[in-house]
Design a protein around this motif. Structure first.
Motif, PDB file in Angstrom:
ATOM      1  N   SER A  58      14.579  11.229 -10.493  1.00  0.00           N
ATOM      2  CA  SER A  58      13.156  11.693 -10.618  1.00  0.00           C
ATOM      3  C   SER A  58      12.300  10.423 -10.317  1.00  0.00           C
ATOM      4  CB  SER A  58      12.930  12.428 -12.282  1.00  0.00           C
ATOM      5  OG  SER A  58      13.471  11.297 -12.921  1.00  0.00           O
ATOM      6  N   THR A  59      12.732   9.185 -10.612  1.00  0.00           N
ATOM      7  CA  THR A  59      12.111   8.095 -10.248  1.00  0.00           C
ATOM      8  C   THR A  59      11.965   7.885  -8.751  1.00  0.00           C
ATOM      9  OG1 THR A  59      12.559   6.830 -12.221  1.00  0.00           O
ATOM     10  CG2 THR A  59      11.866   5.572 -10.230  1.00  0.00           C
ATOM     11  N   ALA A  60      12.911   8.333  -8.125  1.00  0.00           N
ATOM     12  CA  ALA A  60      13.023   8.003  -6.611  1.00  0.00           C
ATOM     13  C   ALA A  60      12.272   9.266  -5.920  1.00  0.00           C
ATOM     14  CB  ALA A  60      14.426   8.000  -6.113  1.00  0.00           C
ATOM     15  N   LYS A  61      12.368  10.221  -6.345  1.00  0.00           N
ATOM     16  CA  LYS A  61      11.924  11.496  -5.725  1.00  0.00           C
ATOM     17  C   LYS A  61      10.190  12.046  -6.187  1.00  0.00           C
ATOM     18  CE  LYS A  61      16.026  13.737  -4.393  1.00  0.00           C
ATOM     19  NZ  LYS A  61      16.803  14.886  -4.517  1.00  0.00           N
ATOM     20  N   THR A  62      10.016  11.485  -7.367  1.00  0.00           N
ATOM     21  CA  THR A  62       8.573  11.840  -7.996  1.00  0.00           C
ATOM     22  C   THR A  62       7.834  10.784  -8.242  1.00  0.00           C
ATOM     23  OG1 THR A  62       9.925  13.789  -8.771  1.00  0.00           O
ATOM     24  CG2 THR A  62       7.611  13.476  -9.636  1.00  0.00           C
ATOM     25  N   SER A  63       8.309   9.855  -9.362  1.00  0.00           N
ATOM     26  CA  SER A  63       7.450   8.784  -9.877  1.00  0.00           C
ATOM     27  C   SER A  63       6.961   7.718  -8.880  1.00  0.00           C
ATOM     28  CB  SER A  63       8.303   8.282 -10.921  1.00  0.00           C
ATOM     29  OG  SER A  63       8.590   8.989 -12.036  1.00  0.00           O
ATOM     30  N   ILE A  64       7.991   7.141  -8.068  1.00  0.00           N
ATOM     31  CA  ILE A  64       7.332   6.201  -7.196  1.00  0.00           C
ATOM     32  C   ILE A  64       6.765   6.863  -6.108  1.00  0.00           C
ATOM     33  CG2 ILE A  64       8.276   4.251  -5.493  1.00  0.00           C
ATOM     34  CD1 ILE A  64       9.075   3.585  -8.458  1.00  0.00           C
ATOM     35  N   PRO A  65       7.121   7.998  -5.460  1.00  0.00           N
ATOM     36  CA  PRO A  65       6.029   8.455  -4.468  1.00  0.00           C
ATOM     37  C   PRO A  65       4.605   8.675  -4.965  1.00  0.00           C
ATOM     38  CG  PRO A  65       8.230   9.570  -4.097  1.00  0.00           C
ATOM     39  CD  PRO A  65       8.114   8.651  -5.386  1.00  0.00           C
ATOM     40  N   LEU A  66       4.598   9.070  -6.295  1.00  0.00           N
ATOM     41  CA  LEU A  66       3.256   9.446  -6.981  1.00  0.00           C
ATOM     42  C   LEU A  66       2.388   8.167  -7.040  1.00  0.00           C
ATOM     43  CD1 LEU A  66       4.005  11.807 -10.044  1.00  0.00           C
ATOM     44  CD2 LEU A  66       2.626  12.228  -7.879  1.00  0.00           C
ATOM     45  N   VAL A  67       3.063   6.904  -7.314  1.00  0.00           N
ATOM     46  CA  VAL A  67       2.403   5.874  -7.225  1.00  0.00           C
ATOM     47  C   VAL A  67       1.952   5.162  -5.830  1.00  0.00           C
ATOM     48  CG1 VAL A  67       2.855   3.205  -7.448  1.00  0.00           C
ATOM     49  CG2 VAL A  67       3.636   4.770  -9.521  1.00  0.00           C
ATOM     50  N   CYS A  68       2.953   5.706  -4.915  1.00  0.00           N
ATOM     51  CA  CYS A  68       2.517   5.144  -3.527  1.00  0.00           C
ATOM     52  C   CYS A  68       1.332   5.907  -3.022  1.00  0.00           C
ATOM     53  CB  CYS A  68       3.768   5.433  -2.592  1.00  0.00           C
ATOM     54  SG  CYS A  68       5.050   4.281  -2.945  1.00  0.00           S
ATOM     55  N   ASP A  69       1.410   7.335  -3.266  1.00  0.00           N
ATOM     56  CA  ASP A  69       0.226   8.085  -3.019  1.00  0.00           C
ATOM     57  C   ASP A  69      -1.050   7.665  -3.502  1.00  0.00           C
ATOM     58  OD1 ASP A  69       1.755   9.851  -1.374  1.00  0.00           O
ATOM     59  OD2 ASP A  69       2.291  11.298  -2.792  1.00  0.00           O
ATOM     60  N   SER A  70      -1.016   7.289  -4.985  1.00  0.00           N
ATOM     61  CA  SER A  70      -2.213   7.051  -5.467  1.00  0.00           C
ATOM     62  C   SER A  70      -2.766   5.746  -5.103  1.00  0.00           C
ATOM     63  CB  SER A  70      -2.055   6.940  -7.016  1.00  0.00           C
ATOM     64  OG  SER A  70      -1.348   5.624  -7.339  1.00  0.00           O
ATOM     65  N   LEU A  71      -1.871   4.663  -4.418  1.00  0.00           N
ATOM     66  CA  LEU A  71      -2.408   3.499  -3.817  1.00  0.00           C
ATOM     67  C   LEU A  71      -2.431   3.427  -2.478  1.00  0.00           C
ATOM     68  CD1 LEU A  71      -0.064   1.316  -6.164  1.00  0.00           C
ATOM     69  CD2 LEU A  71      -2.383   1.676  -6.428  1.00  0.00           C
ATOM     70  N   GLY A  72      -2.360   4.716  -1.745  1.00  0.00           N
ATOM     71  CA  GLY A  72      -2.451   4.871  -0.521  1.00  0.00           C
ATOM     72  C   GLY A  72      -1.352   4.148   0.412  1.00  0.00           C
TER      73      GLY A  72
END
Length: 92
Positions: A58-72
């Motif tokens: 879940s960290t790999a597929k959801t959490s880290i991508p959410l952080v990346c999306d929010s930071l562009g």
């Protein structure tokens, strides 16, 4: 090795790039990988590629991508045999 997520079609180019820094979050539970990824992103310069390693799906597929999306950030998530590798870079 299989690609399981990417921010956009340009992100596939991250697969070929060597990381300038690696953040190993294996063994860490949320929210620590997200917090450490955010801190790491603040240190990224133009052309830098960071690599985040995690052993939690879940960290790999959801959490880290959410952080990346929010930071562009551009990212690509690759599933290895026993962990996930997320390469991130600032959008150009």
């Amino acid at each position: 090795m299989s690609v399981v997520a990417l921010s956009n079609t340009r992100s596939t180019s991250l697969l070929q790039k060597q990381p300038t820094v690696t953040l190993d979050t294996r063994g860490m539970i949320c929210p620590y990988p997200m917090i450490e990824t955010r801190k790491l992103s603040e240190r990224l310069g133009a052309g830098d590629v960071a690599e985040v390693l995690t052993d939690i799906e879940s960290t790999a597929k959801t959490s880290i991508p959410l952080v990346c999306d929010s930071l562009g950030l551009d990212y690509v998530v690759v599933e290895e045999e026993k962990f996930w590798r997320i390469k991130i870079a600032k959008k150009t």
